[in-house]
Every structure is written in C-alpha cells, then in structure tokens.
Scaffold this active site. Structure first.
Site, short mmCIF file in Angstrom:
data_model
loop_
_atom_site.label_atom_id
_atom_site.label_comp_id
_atom_site.label_asym_id
_atom_site.label_seq_id
_atom_site.Cartn_x
_atom_site.Cartn_y
_atom_site.Cartn_z
N GLU A 1 0.77 -1.12 -0.21
CA GLU A 1 0.01 0.09 -0.13
C GLU A 1 0.78 1.19 -0.07
O GLU A 1 2.01 1.24 0.53
CB GLU A 1 -0.92 -0.12 1.25
CG GLU A 1 -2.06 -0.90 1.29
CD GLU A 1 -2.72 -1.05 2.45
OE1 GLU A 1 -4.14 -1.24 2.49
OE2 GLU A 1 -2.19 -1.40 3.45
N CYS B 1 -0.89 6.22 9.96
CA CYS B 1 0.38 5.38 10.24
C CYS B 1 -0.14 4.07 10.83
O CYS B 1 -0.94 4.18 11.83
CB CYS B 1 1.11 6.44 11.22
SG CYS B 1 2.00 7.85 10.71
#
Ligand code: SAH
Ligand code: SF4
Length: 348
Positions: free
Chosen positions: A95, A336
């Site tokens: 990703e 994150c």
C-alpha cells in the site's frame, strides 16, 4: 531450447542501470534516457521508449521484464488523502498513501511487503513479512500516486509497510531514483526514511552523501516498555540508540525526528514522559507525537486529545522540541500503522 530467465528491471538502482546500458554496448547518455522512461515518464513497456533505438529496446526486452504495479484498489478520504493497494509483478501487494496539502503532495511508500519486526501496535507488523521490494517498485509507488493526483510529488516518506533498514540497499537505490532529476526529481531533504531503530542502518545512513531525512520510531524511552511493544528491536538498546543518534546529528548537522505514538496507559504515564524527555533532551532532536491509531486486536488505545496536549506541554517545558502530528486519512485506514496485508478486497 528454453527461453533464458529474465530479471525484473525494477531490481536495478541508478548505477546498475548505467552498467546495464554499457553492457548492451550503448553510449552512457542512454542510461539517463532509460531512467527517465522508467521513473520519470513511467511507461508500461520498453516498446514505448520511443527515442531509444529499436535494437536497444528489443535487447532490453530480451533481458529484462518490465511490469508496472497495478492499482487494485484506491480509497479516497474526505480530507483528500488517497490510499492505494498495488499488485506487483509477482502478485505481492503493498500500500501507499498520497497526502495533498496546499503547496505539497507527500507520498508515503512501502519498502517491504509486510514487516518482520512485529511491533504490537502496528497493523503491518501483525500481518507478518512477505518480501523485500525492489528500488523500482518504491519509485513507481511514488510516481503513480503523483500521476493519479496530476501533480508533482514534493515529498516522499518511507513510512508505509516495512522496515526500510531491513532492505537497506534497495531503499537507498529507490531514494536515489526518486531524487534523480530524470526520475521524480524530489529534493533529498524531502525524502525521509523512518526506521524502528536498526542501528547499523542509521550508522550507514549518516554517511550517505545525500541530505536525506531520518525519522526514528521511538514509542517508549523505557527499555522494558519498548521491549514489550517493539520486541524485535531489543538487540539495539535505547542507550546505544541515543548515542548513535547524537553521532548522526554531529556528523550530518541534521535533526532527526523521534516518532512517538502515544498509547494510553502504556507510554503516556509521568515516568514514561520523563524518560522521553531525558532521551530527547540535550541534542538536536524533535519529538513528533502521534495519538496511536487503534488497530483491531492490538489493545492499544488512543489517548484523549487533551492528554496528548499535556504530554507535549511537559516535553516542551523540559526543553524538548515537540510537535503533534496532524492526522490524515483515518477514515480510510490510511493513517500511520494502519497499512496491512489483510482485509483487502481481493481477499474477499
Ligand atoms: N518500519 C518503519 C517505517 C514504517 S511504520 C518504522 O517503524 O519506523 C511508519 C510509522 O507509523 C512509524 O513511526 C510507526 O512506528 C508508526 N505506527 C505504526 N503503527 C502505528 C499506530 N497504530 N498508530 C500510530 N503510528 C503507528
Ligand atoms: Fe514494522 Fe515499523 Fe510496523 Fe514496527 S512499526 S512492525 S518496524 S512497519
């Protein structure tokens, strides 16, 4: 006769591309042309590299494979952030995240498919390790996100899946291709590597000629806590880490960021904050607080905004330069530590 095995052109860094060009008997300026087709303009085949002689194009195609990552899913956040799921040439998936701001486009890219470090609060770590990425696979993530936004990429950060210093050479080659004016032309200071604290990597990184930026995931300055939440960095203890980071700043004159995901009840207690202040004080560091992004099954809970402000205030009053990360893309799990090998549409 069986066809000879071809290797992936994405495995080559800028130096290897130059040797490949000369091994095929081509003048050296062709290396720049090839690099520009691969990582500047990003074309899907050697055939499309129209200013290369036909003989050279077919020699390249006989020796190398070229397969761009395929976007199998793109999710768009209400705040403009986009998360991409790429399928690579061998079927591995990674990703990346594109984060637009007024005058910037930052791309967060992966350096490995998965991660072997097993940090308890991190979705990537929980999914395990699949393989290292090639340099070209890192640049393509950056270039293709830029193309999707129709903008020049101003910043790229190795904060997607993977531990960059467990794939050191490919990561550096990838950064150099991104930095190359014929590639993406991203300024070295705008290229950031984030490591969980792989000390030999930090030592090497300090000595690279480019002014790349360093971030270190600290998450606790108490050894026992850090050992628990980041079990595979135990071999590089905090006392050594601090010393190596001070050497890094002395040698480079650059300020590393200490990433600190604030986890309620784990690393936000007064003792933890005092240890963090002691770790970060007295040298050129910068602490970036990130309210932890909850990942299913980790048990890591997010503190209140007020708590994060209190931690920041305590650090500042101890003389530590501190910022709080503004969050982007949380509604599409693009923040994150939320990048994972699991739960993608193709698994369904
Ligand atoms: N492996 C490298 C880079 C990828 S992780 C590293 O650990 O530094 C990118 C950043 O996200 C790191 O700072 C990591 O510690 C942080 N992170 C991981 N899980 C998180 C979570 N659940 N919430 C907030 N930050 C997280
Ligand atoms: Fe790997 Fe970084 Fe996640 Fe730790 S925080 S598991 S090193 S990606």
């Amino acid at each position: 006769m069986t066809e000879p095995q071809r290797a992936d052109i994405a495995s080559l860094g800028p130096m290897d591309l130059a040797s490949c060009v000369s091994a095929l008997g081509q003048p050296s300026y062709r290396a720049k042309q090839l690099l520009s087709w691969l990582y500047g303009r990003v074309v899907p085949s050697f055939e499309d590299m129209t200013d290369l002689p036909a003989g050279f194009r077919s020699a390249l195609a006989a020796e190398w494979t070229l397969q761009l990552p395929e976007a199998v899913d793109v999710q768009r956040s209400a705040d403009g952030t986009r998360k991409y799921l790429w399928r690579l040439a061998d079927g591995a998936t990674v990703e990346s995240v594109g984060i637009p701001a007024e005058d910037r486009l930052t791309v967060c890219f992966s350096t490995q498919a998965g991660c072997a470090m097993g940090c308890t609060f991190c979705a990537t770590g929980r999914g395990g390790f699949a393989r290292n990425l090639h340099p070209g696979e890192m640049v393509w993530q950056v270039a293709l996100v830029g193309r999707d936004f129709g903008e020049r990429v101003s910043n790229a950060v190795a904060m997607g899946q993977g531990e960059p210093f467990n794939n050191y050479d490919a990561t550096l080659a990838g950064l150099r291709l991104m930095n190359n004016p014929a590639g993406q032309g991203v300024g070295a200071r705008h290229l950031t590597v984030s490591t969980c604290g792989v000390i030999p990597g930090i030592e090497r990184f300090a000595r690279e000629p480019e002014q790349f930026t360093l971030a270190v995931s600290l998450h606790s300055a108490v050894q026992a806590t850090r050992d628990r939440i980041m079990p595979r960095v135990r071999r590089w203890p905090l006392t050594r880490l601090r010393k190596v980071l001070i050497d890094y700043t002395d040698f480079t004159g650059r300020r590393p960021t200490l990433e600190y995901a604030v986890i309620e009840g784990t690393n936000d207690t007064p003792a933890e904050v005092a240890a963090l202040a002691a770790f970060a004080r007295g040298w050129m560091s910068h602490v970036n607080l990130i309210p932890v992004n909850p990942v299913t099954g980790t048990g890591a809970s997010r503190p209140s905004h007020r708590r994060v402000l209190e931690v920041a205030a305590a650090l500042r009053s101890a003389g530590v330069e501190t910022s709080i990360r503004s969050e982007r893309g949380a509604d599409i799990d693009a923040a994150c530590g939320q990048l994972t090998q699991k739960h993608r549409p193709s698994d369904a």
